[in-house]
Design an enzyme around this catalytic site. Structure first.
Site, PDB file in Angstrom:
ATOM      1  N   ASP A 112       0.871  -1.182   0.000  1.00 37.39           N
ATOM      2  CA  ASP A 112       0.000   0.000   0.000  1.00 37.39           C
ATOM      3  C   ASP A 112       0.912   1.237   0.000  1.00 37.39           C
ATOM      4  OD1 ASP A 112      -2.428   1.434   0.234  1.00 37.39           O
ATOM      5  OD2 ASP A 112      -2.395   1.341   2.398  1.00 37.39           O
ATOM      6  N   VAL A 162      -9.704  -3.222   1.047  1.00 35.13           N
ATOM      7  CA  VAL A 162     -10.206  -4.556   0.690  1.00 35.13           C
ATOM      8  C   VAL A 162     -10.041  -5.555   1.827  1.00 35.13           C
ATOM      9  CG1 VAL A 162      -9.889  -4.274  -1.807  1.00 35.13           C
ATOM     10  CG2 VAL A 162      -8.000  -5.159  -0.419  1.00 35.13           C
TER      11      VAL A 162
HETATM   12  P1  5GP Z   1       1.570  -0.161   3.958  1.00 38.51           P
HETATM   13  O1  5GP Z   1       2.555  -0.118   5.078  1.00 38.51           O
HETATM   14  O2  5GP Z   1       2.164  -0.567   2.628  1.00 38.51           O
HETATM   15  O3  5GP Z   1       0.760   1.083   3.866  1.00 38.51           O
HETATM   16  O4  5GP Z   1       0.491  -1.216   4.349  1.00 38.51           O
HETATM   17  C1  5GP Z   1       0.744  -2.537   4.302  1.00 38.51           C
HETATM   18  C2  5GP Z   1      -0.114  -3.282   5.286  1.00 38.51           C
HETATM   19  O5  5GP Z   1      -1.324  -2.571   5.590  1.00 38.51           O
HETATM   20  C3  5GP Z   1      -0.523  -4.584   4.678  1.00 38.51           C
HETATM   21  O6  5GP Z   1       0.374  -5.601   5.036  1.00 38.51           O
HETATM   22  C4  5GP Z   1      -1.903  -4.786   5.234  1.00 38.51           C
HETATM   23  O7  5GP Z   1      -1.810  -5.500   6.449  1.00 38.51           O
HETATM   24  C5  5GP Z   1      -2.434  -3.399   5.519  1.00 38.51           C
HETATM   25  N1  5GP Z   1      -3.315  -2.929   4.423  1.00 38.51           N
HETATM   26  C6  5GP Z   1      -3.037  -2.045   3.447  1.00 38.51           C
HETATM   27  N2  5GP Z   1      -4.087  -1.865   2.624  1.00 38.51           N
HETATM   28  C7  5GP Z   1      -5.049  -2.678   3.089  1.00 38.51           C
HETATM   29  C8  5GP Z   1      -6.393  -2.972   2.649  1.00 38.51           C
HETATM   30  O8  5GP Z   1      -6.930  -2.477   1.659  1.00 38.51           O
HETATM   31  N3  5GP Z   1      -7.085  -3.871   3.393  1.00 38.51           N
HETATM   32  C9  5GP Z   1      -6.555  -4.475   4.506  1.00 38.51           C
HETATM   33  N4  5GP Z   1      -7.326  -5.336   5.154  1.00 38.51           N
HETATM   34  N5  5GP Z   1      -5.299  -4.235   4.931  1.00 38.51           N
HETATM   35  C10 5GP Z   1      -4.562  -3.349   4.235  1.00 38.51           C
END
Ligand code: 5GP
Ligand code: MG
Length: 190
Positions: A112, A162
């Site tokens: 993300d 999601v």
């Molecule tokens: P980042 O650090 O890249 O922003 O987020 C990564 C983590 O956030 C992922 O491993 C996941 O656990 C959570 N995450 C990010 N987007 C989503 C989403 O759309 N749905 C869910 N359930 N978790 C997300």
């Protein structure tokens, strides 16, 4: 007048849209596993599953690999019970195995902002693996804040929250076989 709140059933019927079906996931995992197996042919591999979101994906992926595989897990705290990331994430549980000199493949559910995966990669690099690659099932490219790309990636998805196939809302929905977005009325903690 009191308005009646619809009750979530914590099943597929709480989804407004299905973004990735079970069949699409199965097919993509087969091709990802074959790409990964080709890349690590004649070498051994340590798969590091990022808990809890990547648990379901990792379980399916490792059973399709054709290379000798060790499995370890790591946990990073990022979202808590909210749908927005709070950076920077904290490495909440370390590895059990020694990855020094090993080929490591980190498997996460979704890329993300990139904060979580880059923190995990930095943490694992300190243990001096021979090589370190990343694999994510989902990629929300437009949300990226950190310059990181996955070496293996399942699906690009739009910027929507999601659930399903390992991804949760407040620990629910991880068991769903597909990936989709919740009706807005179920995106509230109760
Ligand atoms: P980042 O650090 O890249 O922003 O987020 C990564 C983590 O956030 C992922 O491993 C996941 O656990 C959570 N995450 C990010 N987007 C989503 C989403 O759309 N749905 C869910 N359930 N978790 C997300
Ligand atoms: Mg996660």
């Amino acid at each position: 007048m009191e308005t009646l709140q619809p009750k979530p059933s914590f099943s597929e019927s709480d989804l407004e849209t299905i973004l990735v079906s079970k069949e699409q996931i199965d097919q993509r995992i087969k091709s990802l596993a074959s790409e990964i197996s080709t890349q690590f042919a004649d070498e051994d591999l340590t798969v590091v599953c990022v808990l809890s979101g990547a648990l379901v994906f990792t379980a399916d992926l490792i059973r399709k690999l054709n290379v000798p595989t060790r499995l370890d897990c790591i946990r990073a705290d990022s979202y808590g019970n909210a749908t927005e990331s709070s950076s920077p994430p904290r490495i909440a549980s370390a590895l059990k195995t020694d990855i020094a000199g090993k080929n490591v493949l980190v498997v996460d559910d979704i890329l993300d902002t990139g904060n979580t995966l880059s923190a995990i990669v930095d943490h694992l690099e300190e243990a001096k693996p021979a090589s370190l690659k990343t694999c994510v099932l989902l990629d929300k490219k437009e949300r990226r804040q950190v310059d990181i790309q996955a070496d293996f990636s399942g699906f690009d998805i739009p910027n929507a929250f999601v659930v399903g196939y390992g991804l949760d809302f407040a620990e629910h929905y991880r068991h769903l076989p597909c990936i989709g977005s919740l009706w807005p009325e179920f995106q509230i903690l109760r």
